[in-house]
Design a protein around this motif. Structure first.
Motif, PDB file in Angstrom:
ATOM      1  N   TYR A  28       0.940  -1.430   0.019  1.00 23.23           N
ATOM      2  CA  TYR A  28       0.408   0.117   0.275  1.00 23.23           C
ATOM      3  C   TYR A  28       0.511   1.479  -0.272  1.00 23.23           C
ATOM      4  N   ILE A 129       1.353  -8.695   5.494  1.00 23.29           N
ATOM      5  CA  ILE A 129       0.746  -7.129   4.743  1.00 23.29           C
ATOM      6  C   ILE A 129       2.684  -6.628   4.432  1.00 23.29           C
ATOM      7  N   HIS A 160      -6.862  -1.320   5.025  1.00 20.42           N
ATOM      8  CA  HIS A 160      -7.411  -2.111   4.193  1.00 20.42           C
ATOM      9  C   HIS A 160      -7.832  -3.679   3.954  1.00 20.42           C
ATOM     10  N   THR A 187      -6.401   3.103   3.140  1.00 20.75           N
ATOM     11  CA  THR A 187      -5.255   3.831   2.076  1.00 20.75           C
ATOM     12  C   THR A 187      -6.237   4.607   0.916  1.00 20.75           C
ATOM     13  N   ALA A 193       0.154   1.310  -4.428  1.00 17.60           N
ATOM     14  CA  ALA A 193      -1.041   1.085  -3.529  1.00 17.60           C
ATOM     15  C   ALA A 193      -2.485   0.891  -4.938  1.00 17.60           C
ATOM     16  N   ASN A 196      -1.192  -2.509  -6.648  1.00 20.00           N
ATOM     17  CA  ASN A 196      -2.654  -2.787  -5.030  1.00 20.00           C
ATOM     18  C   ASN A 196      -4.524  -2.513  -5.183  1.00 20.00           C
ATOM     19  N   LEU A 200      -6.600  -4.252  -2.066  1.00 15.79           N
ATOM     20  CA  LEU A 200      -6.374  -3.896  -1.798  1.00 15.79           C
ATOM     21  C   LEU A 200      -7.597  -3.126  -0.803  1.00 15.79           C
ATOM     22  N   TYR A 359      -0.516  -9.774  -3.437  1.00 13.46           N
ATOM     23  CA  TYR A 359       0.113  -8.617  -3.467  1.00 13.46           C
ATOM     24  C   TYR A 359       1.136  -8.470  -4.659  1.00 13.46           C
TER      25      TYR A 359
END
Ligand code: SF4
Ligand code: FES
Length: 376
Positions: A28, A129, A160, A187, A193, A196, A200, A359
């Motif tokens: 993120y 994470i 998230h 987020t 971020a 992703n 998320l 991720y």
């Protein structure tokens, strides 16, 4: 030349992104996909000059950030310099790597405040994470060092889909760690971020539940813990006044010295950023084309131009307008008055309902591994 023309106020804060190096790999992260390498970073003398110029401009707060700022071996020297210039210093840290050995000398050098990131409430989830085994335990130990030194501690928890079920536990953890403040920050989709986002994006029902939990905790913990909350833009009714308004309150200096009005400004094509290597900070603040691009309200179009909130949120976030509407001068699609708002909300709902992809972890030089092509 006067310090500031009437329509240009003075900045109050500077975010010094001392380095992009970081032991964590959070998906993120709002840093740009193309992370700067150590060889290109500003040297100690240049950062000191920047901080002296910041104090001369009337800036009060320096956020020593990154990446992980304790990756800079000169951090104690830089902090002492800021203190000597009368600047209030906030260390924004992961608490990992050299943070533990540096925090004592940093306190002695005059560090005023520590903001520690937590990726989750349980070690297993937080380490997954952050992409760093053992990271959570190291953070908890670091937090104890901070409070033992008598430094005020703020915990920053970016929320998230992967940790929204832990909000209640993170509030309890912040209290147990002796933090005075907790940021429950949903987020913001910039940099890594944004790449992703599908992994998320939380469901609206979970967001609503997290808001209710925070509101209840605020009442229960009054006088013990202050809780700030950043609501997710994609489900918002009105946007946030990003960075307090473009070119109004703060500036960001990248590890290599480019000065930005906000951390994601380089995602807007065509802006010209000036560097502290070639310009004084005050000149950049007043005259850099990037800072003047969206200052004030003259650049606005409808619906912002005639909106009663235009001096409250300044049209929202320019970088988000660029990313989601394809036009940095458009109304932020987080705003319910934006023609893109319904589409963005539907997109968030669809992403949250789909199976989360894995991720893409933040790495220096790792941007090339990202899926190619644009996305809304
Ligand atoms: Fe803010 Fe523009 Fe939306 Fe009005 S129309 S609330 S100024 S973003
Ligand atoms: Fe650039 Fe919001 S992040 S204006």
């Amino acid at each position: 030349m006067p310090l500031a023309a009437p329509q240009i106020g003075l900045p109050i804060g500077i975010l010094a992104e001392l380095t992009h190096r970081c032991p964590l790999r959070c998906p993120y992260c709002s840093n740009p996909l193309e992370l700067e390498r150590r060889e290109a970073e500003l040297d100690t003398a240049t950062w000191k000059r920047v901080f002296t110029e910041a104090a001369g401009l009337g800036i009060l707060h320096v956020h020593l950030s990154g990446g992980e700022p304790t990756a800079r071996v000169d951090l104690v020297e830089l902090t002492a310099h800021c203190a000597a210039e009368g600047l209030y210093t906030n260390l924004i840290t992961s608490g990992i790597g050299r943070a533990g050995v540096m925090i004592g000398p940093l306190a002695e050098a005059g560090l005023d405040h520590v903001q520690l990131s937590l990726q989750g409430a349980s070690a297993e989830n937080a380490d997954r994470i952050g992409g760093y085994k053992g990271g959570h335990a190291a953070k908890l130990a670091f937090a104890r060092q901070v409070t033992d030194l008598g430094l005020p501690l703020t915990v920053n928890a970016v929320i998230h889909r992967g940790n929204i079920h832990e909000v209640e536990d993170m509030i309890a953890l912040a209290v147990a760690l002796g933090a005075r403040r907790l940021e429950v920050a949903h987020t913001q989709y910039y940099g890594w971020a944004y790449a992703n986002r599908a992994a998320l994006m939380p469901a609206r029902a979970d967001v609503d539940r997290s808001v209710a939990l925070v509101e209840e905790a605020r009442r229960r913990l009054e006088g013990v813990l202050v809780i700030d909350m950043v609501i997710p833009d994609y489900y918002a009714r009105f946007p946030k006044p990003c960075s307090g308004g473009w070119g109004r309150r703060t500036l960001n200096v990248t590890p290599t010295g480019r000065v930005l009005p906000c951390h994601a400004a380089e995602s807007i094509p065509g802006l010209e950023f000036w560097s502290v290597r070639a310009h004084a900070l005050g000149d950049i603040w007043r005259a850099s084309p990037a800072f003047n691009a969206f200052r004030g309200t003259d650049w606005m179009r409808e619906p912002c131009r005639s909106c009663e909130r235009r001096e409250m949120d300044f049209g929202g976030c320019r970088c988000q307008a660029m990313a989601l509407a394809g036009d940095a001068a458009a109304t932020d699609p987080a705003c319910s008055k934006s023609p893109f708002h319904a589409r963005v909300e539907a997109l968030a709902t669809a992403e949250a309902a789909a199976t989360a992809p894995g991720y893409v972890y933040r790495t220096i030089g790792g941007a090339s591994a990202l899926p190619q092509g644009g996305r809304t």
